[in-house]
Design a protein around this motif. Structure first.
Motif, PDB file in Angstrom:
ATOM      1  N   MET A 118      16.606  25.709 -10.376  1.00  0.00           N
ATOM      2  CA  MET A 118      15.448  26.174 -11.148  1.00  0.00           C
ATOM      3  C   MET A 118      15.087  27.603 -10.741  1.00  0.00           C
ATOM      4  O   MET A 118      15.093  27.948  -9.558  1.00  0.00           O
ATOM      5  N   ASN A 119      14.838  28.441 -11.688  1.00  0.00           N
ATOM      6  CA  ASN A 119      14.389  29.793 -11.426  1.00  0.00           C
ATOM      7  C   ASN A 119      13.176  29.773 -10.494  1.00  0.00           C
ATOM      8  O   ASN A 119      12.265  28.967 -10.655  1.00  0.00           O
ATOM      9  N   SER A 120      13.182  30.694  -9.456  1.00  0.00           N
ATOM     10  CA  SER A 120      12.110  30.676  -8.459  1.00  0.00           C
ATOM     11  C   SER A 120      10.735  30.909  -9.090  1.00  0.00           C
ATOM     12  O   SER A 120       9.740  30.311  -8.677  1.00  0.00           O
ATOM     13  N   LEU A 121      10.654  31.766 -10.116  1.00  0.00           N
ATOM     14  CA  LEU A 121       9.378  32.029 -10.766  1.00  0.00           C
ATOM     15  C   LEU A 121       8.864  30.785 -11.481  1.00  0.00           C
ATOM     16  O   LEU A 121       7.676  30.440 -11.388  1.00  0.00           O
ATOM     17  N   LEU A 122       9.780  30.075 -12.173  1.00  0.00           N
ATOM     18  CA  LEU A 122       9.372  28.837 -12.845  1.00  0.00           C
ATOM     19  C   LEU A 122       8.937  27.789 -11.830  1.00  0.00           C
ATOM     20  O   LEU A 122       7.969  27.046 -12.052  1.00  0.00           O
ATOM     21  N   ARG A 123       9.650  27.735 -10.697  1.00  0.00           N
ATOM     22  CA  ARG A 123       9.285  26.774  -9.654  1.00  0.00           C
ATOM     23  C   ARG A 123       7.897  27.079  -9.107  1.00  0.00           C
ATOM     24  O   ARG A 123       7.089  26.171  -8.875  1.00  0.00           O
ATOM     25  N   GLN A 124       7.605  28.350  -8.895  1.00  0.00           N
ATOM     26  CA  GLN A 124       6.282  28.733  -8.393  1.00  0.00           C
ATOM     27  C   GLN A 124       5.191  28.399  -9.411  1.00  0.00           C
ATOM     28  O   GLN A 124       4.104  27.931  -9.048  1.00  0.00           O
ATOM     29  N   GLN A 125       5.474  28.648 -10.683  1.00  0.00           N
ATOM     30  CA  GLN A 125       4.486  28.329 -11.718  1.00  0.00           C
ATOM     31  C   GLN A 125       4.236  26.828 -11.781  1.00  0.00           C
ATOM     32  O   GLN A 125       3.095  26.377 -11.970  1.00  0.00           O
ATOM     33  N   GLU A 126       5.276  26.038 -11.611  1.00  0.00           N
ATOM     34  CA  GLU A 126       5.109  24.585 -11.628  1.00  0.00           C
ATOM     35  C   GLU A 126       4.280  24.118 -10.438  1.00  0.00           C
ATOM     36  O   GLU A 126       3.413  23.258 -10.566  1.00  0.00           O
ATOM     37  N   VAL A 127       4.520  24.728  -9.284  1.00  0.00           N
ATOM     38  CA  VAL A 127       3.738  24.382  -8.086  1.00  0.00           C
ATOM     39  C   VAL A 127       2.272  24.756  -8.271  1.00  0.00           C
ATOM     40  O   VAL A 127       1.369  23.992  -7.903  1.00  0.00           O
ATOM     41  N   LEU A 128       2.012  25.936  -8.849  1.00  0.00           N
ATOM     42  CA  LEU A 128       0.624  26.332  -9.105  1.00  0.00           C
ATOM     43  C   LEU A 128      -0.071  25.322 -10.012  1.00  0.00           C
ATOM     44  O   LEU A 128      -1.241  24.971  -9.794  1.00  0.00           O
ATOM     45  N   ALA A 129       0.627  24.846 -11.031  1.00  0.00           N
ATOM     46  CA  ALA A 129       0.040  23.872 -11.959  1.00  0.00           C
ATOM     47  C   ALA A 129      -0.238  22.550 -11.250  1.00  0.00           C
ATOM     48  O   ALA A 129      -1.307  21.951 -11.413  1.00  0.00           O
ATOM     49  N   LYS A 130       0.728  22.079 -10.445  1.00  0.00           N
ATOM     50  CA  LYS A 130       0.546  20.821  -9.718  1.00  0.00           C
ATOM     51  C   LYS A 130      -0.637  20.906  -8.768  1.00  0.00           C
ATOM     52  O   LYS A 130      -1.490  20.021  -8.717  1.00  0.00           O
ATOM     53  N   PHE A 131      -0.662  22.006  -8.000  1.00  0.00           N
ATOM     54  CA  PHE A 131      -1.735  22.123  -7.023  1.00  0.00           C
ATOM     55  C   PHE A 131      -3.086  22.330  -7.697  1.00  0.00           C
ATOM     56  O   PHE A 131      -4.115  21.815  -7.236  1.00  0.00           O
ATOM     57  N   GLY A 132      -3.107  23.091  -8.788  1.00  0.00           N
ATOM     58  CA  GLY A 132      -4.369  23.304  -9.503  1.00  0.00           C
ATOM     59  C   GLY A 132      -4.971  21.998  -9.973  1.00  0.00           C
ATOM     60  O   GLY A 132      -6.185  21.787  -9.887  1.00  0.00           O
ATOM     61  N   GLU A 133      -4.116  21.082 -10.466  1.00  0.00           N
ATOM     62  CA  GLU A 133      -4.611  19.775 -10.915  1.00  0.00           C
ATOM     63  C   GLU A 133      -5.177  18.984  -9.748  1.00  0.00           C
ATOM     64  O   GLU A 133      -6.248  18.390  -9.843  1.00  0.00           O
ATOM     65  N   LEU A 134      -4.472  19.009  -8.612  1.00  0.00           N
ATOM     66  CA  LEU A 134      -4.955  18.289  -7.425  1.00  0.00           C
ATOM     67  C   LEU A 134      -6.261  18.891  -6.915  1.00  0.00           C
ATOM     68  O   LEU A 134      -7.196  18.167  -6.539  1.00  0.00           O
ATOM     69  N   ALA A 135      -6.342  20.216  -6.922  1.00  0.00           N
ATOM     70  CA  ALA A 135      -7.535  20.894  -6.400  1.00  0.00           C
ATOM     71  C   ALA A 135      -8.784  20.529  -7.180  1.00  0.00           C
ATOM     72  O   ALA A 135      -9.890  20.490  -6.635  1.00  0.00           O
ATOM     73  N   LEU A 136      -8.634  20.247  -8.471  1.00  0.00           N
ATOM     74  CA  LEU A 136      -9.778  19.858  -9.298  1.00  0.00           C
ATOM     75  C   LEU A 136     -10.096  18.376  -9.182  1.00  0.00           C
ATOM     76  O   LEU A 136     -11.235  17.967  -9.378  1.00  0.00           O
ATOM     77  N   ARG A 137      -9.076  17.564  -8.861  1.00  0.00           N
ATOM     78  CA  ARG A 137      -9.245  16.104  -8.901  1.00  0.00           C
ATOM     79  C   ARG A 137      -9.660  15.505  -7.567  1.00  0.00           C
ATOM     80  O   ARG A 137     -10.526  14.629  -7.511  1.00  0.00           O
ATOM     81  N   SER A 138      -9.047  15.962  -6.491  1.00  0.00           N
ATOM     82  CA  SER A 138      -9.215  15.281  -5.203  1.00  0.00           C
ATOM     83  C   SER A 138     -10.551  15.621  -4.557  1.00  0.00           C
ATOM     84  O   SER A 138     -11.028  16.752  -4.618  1.00  0.00           O
TER      85      SER A 138
END
Length: 605
Positions: free
Chosen positions: A1-21
């Motif tokens: 996976m392209n490193s930029l796409l991987r970073q964007q996916e991580v930002l999305a995952k963490f952003g969801e957790l940061a709002l939920r947990s």
């Protein structure tokens, strides 16, 4: 996976957790795991900065040996990459720490085979110290690119936002469950704990006693020595009560100069013994702001099951005993006796007055304007109950307070005010006036009726009014005393029709935060007790700031009550409060004067 796409996916995952947990440990640990996934490293950690601004603790991490997370520390001092990152606020990268000449690193970092480190600051809230650092570590020398550091800065900002959200929630939880002056549990928190202990006492057929403690002539201390000394004396008194009573006792402040202690397992005789210990403990003066303060107290005692089977009954019995102790001169303890119950006749008189007022059509609404702090325009009104006594004149709700706890009477009082308010709104609209919102208060007793929402919508429809004109104001007791499922169902029905919902007296009850999360609420009303304390207590200012931050973050309308000075209005406006009501703008007005107020406001537009 392209490193930029991987970073964007991580930002999305963490952003969801940061709002939920709601767990800071979960958020920080997952932040470490995901950042390693994004950058392809096997080590990461979050370092939390201590209050002294020097020590950093490994608060969370992944890939580390036992004994690092939660224990290992580093110093944010000159000559360390951590200190430099915190000082400059910029990312600090060491691609090969063995060749690094600028900084020294903690032993635990070297001992875990770390060869390269990237430091990124995790900012604190506005004006506060940073939370700490996000450190990404590699066991091989590594060059962190400009793209990597840009990603890490954005990622650290997400961590900072999550930390700030939880800190605001924690401050609000503390404000909702603890007394700001003494750090003791507050009234609602205490009642909840008493109910839990009573349930256990019923199962085990054991006793439980309450000591209701009121400081005698405490107002004189505030008047002579000032509120700062008075608050310090209250704090000291709370600590001494805790030290004097058994370890299983729970001490709380109910408000003002009134404290209460729950003694699980204590019968009336044991409770009397403990009450005497408290009175003896008052013999030594209290140190408050460098002054020696002498305190005296009166105590009322009640015991389960003889004096009551629920928290309300037990507190009521203790209150009657306390009144008897103070009437006898104070400085002593009285246990409840059934003869004291005669004073409850006053409550029955309140109920009788309310029913008489309803029968004779003496109950009327008065309207207090709600004003936009930014423009001065009237947002609408809150309809407040008043009633006319044929001899004593205009009366306030406090004179019939007990009636609001009686389901049938409370329901009739509420519907009377609602019908009159809706009729006045109809007349004002017919006169070409713009109303805005009309707020009506709904008691817990009214919400016990599952059909309440349907009936209210029928009243609105019969008058041909838009439901969006109405805002119902509810307090947390609606959720504590009623079936919450009925409440939620009713609120959902009202909101689906366009009626907005305001949570009144916000911040003073036990479940405010969970209600904001779980219930359909549009508006937060900041309780007047916090507004009153703006000029004197920094804690009240902090609580209001936290409420406004939380309300605005959730997209809710914010209204402050009991605003009496321009300084209070300016403080609230500067911190994002949208609306206010209080004597600074106008008192509660009868229907004629409220209409005139609307006419005047319309002419100024």
């Amino acid at each position: 996976m392209n490193s930029l796409l991987r970073q964007q996916e991580v930002l999305a995952k963490f952003g969801e957790l940061a709002l939920r947990s709601d767990s800071l440990d979960e958020i920080l640990t997952e932040a470490c795991r995901l950042v390693g996934e994004a950058l392809g490293t096997d080590l990461a950690k979050v370092m939390e900065l201590s209050e002294d601004g020097i020590s950093l603790l490994v608060r969370a991490g992944v890939g580390w040996a036992d004994g690092v997370v939660g224990k290992a520390t580093a110093k944010a001092v000159k000559g360390s990459s951590e200190g430099y990152a915190l000082q400059t606020g910029q990312p600090v990268v060491s691609p090969d720490i063995e060749a690094e000449t600028r900084f020294e690193y903690a032993d635990f970092i070297k001992n875990n085979g770390v060869k390269a480190i990237a430091n990124v600051i995790i900012l604190g809230a506005d004006g506060e110290r940073p939370f700490g650092l996000l450190q990404v570590d590699s066991r091989e020398p590594r060059h962190f690119s400009a793209s990597d550091t840009r990603f890490l800065r954005g990622y650290a900002n997400l961590i900072a936002a999550a930390v700030n959200r939880l800190q605001v929630s924690e401050r609000m939880r503390f404000a909702a469950t603890y007394d700001a002056t003494t750090s003791l549990p507050n009234r609602v928190s205490f009642r909840n704990e008493v109910e839990k202990s009573l349930e256990q006492a019923r199962k085990t057929h054991s006793s439980l006693s309450l000591l209701l403690v009121d400081l005698d002539r405490f107002k004189q201390i505030n008047d002579v020595l000032g509120h700062q000394v008075g608050d310090a004396a209250l704090y000291a008194f709370g600590r001494r009560m805790e030290a004097t009573l058994p370890g299983n006792a729970m001490v709380a402040r109910l408000g003002g100069d009134e404290f209460v202690a729950m003694l699980p397992g204590a019968d009336s005789a044991a409770a009397g013994h403990h009450a005497e210990h408290v009175l003896k403990a008052l013999a030594a003066p209290f140190s408050a702001e460098g002054r020696n303060v002498d305190l005296r107290a009166s105590i009322g005692i009640s015991t389960f099951p003889a004096d009551g089977t629920g928290s309300t009954q037990l507190l009521g019995s203790a209150d009657l005993a306390l009144y008897a102790a103070k009437k006898a001169g104070g400085g002593q303890a009285y246990a409840y006796e059934p003869t004291l119950r005669a004073d409850q006749q006053g409550q029955l008189a309140m109920l009788r007055h309310a029913r008489t007022a309803l029968k004779n059509n003496w109950v009327v609404p008065f309207y207090q304007p709600q004003v936009a702090l930014a423009t001065g325009e009237v947002r609408g009104f809150e309809a407040l109950l008043r009633w006319h006594h044929p001899r004593a004149g205009l009366q306030y709700p406090a004179s019939i307070a007990y009636a609001f706890d009686d389901p049938s009477t409370a329901g009739v009082l509420g519907s009377t005010i609602a019908d009159a308010a809706l009729s006045d709104v109809n007349r004002w609209i017919d006169a070409g006036l713009t109303i805005g919102k009309m707020g009506i208060n709904v008691s817990a007793a009214e919400f016990r009726d599952p059909s309440y929402a349907d009936k209210l919508l029928q009243r609105i429809t019969l008058r041909g009014l838009a439901p969006a004109l109405l805002e119902i104001e509810i307090t947390e007791t609606a959720f504590l005393d009623a079936d919450v499922r009925h409440v939620i169902k009713g609120l959902d029905l009202l909101r689906s029709a366009g009626v907005t919902v305001a949570l009144d007296d916000f911040g003073t009850g036990f479940s405010s935060l969970s209600h904001l999360r779980d219930l359909p609420v549009d508006t937060i009303k900041i309780d007047g007790s916090f507004v009153h304390g703006l000029d004197k207590r920094s804690k009240d200012r902090s609580i209001i700031e936290a409420v406004l931050t939380l309300g605005n973050a959730l997209g809710m309308t914010t209204i402050a009550e009991c605003v009496e000075t321009q300084a209070q209005a300016d403080f609230l406006k500067a911190r994002g409060c949208a609306f206010a009501q209080g004597f600074l703008f106008a008192p509660a007005l009868d229907a004629l004067r409220a209409k005139a107020h609307l006419v005047h406001n319309t002419s100024l537009r």
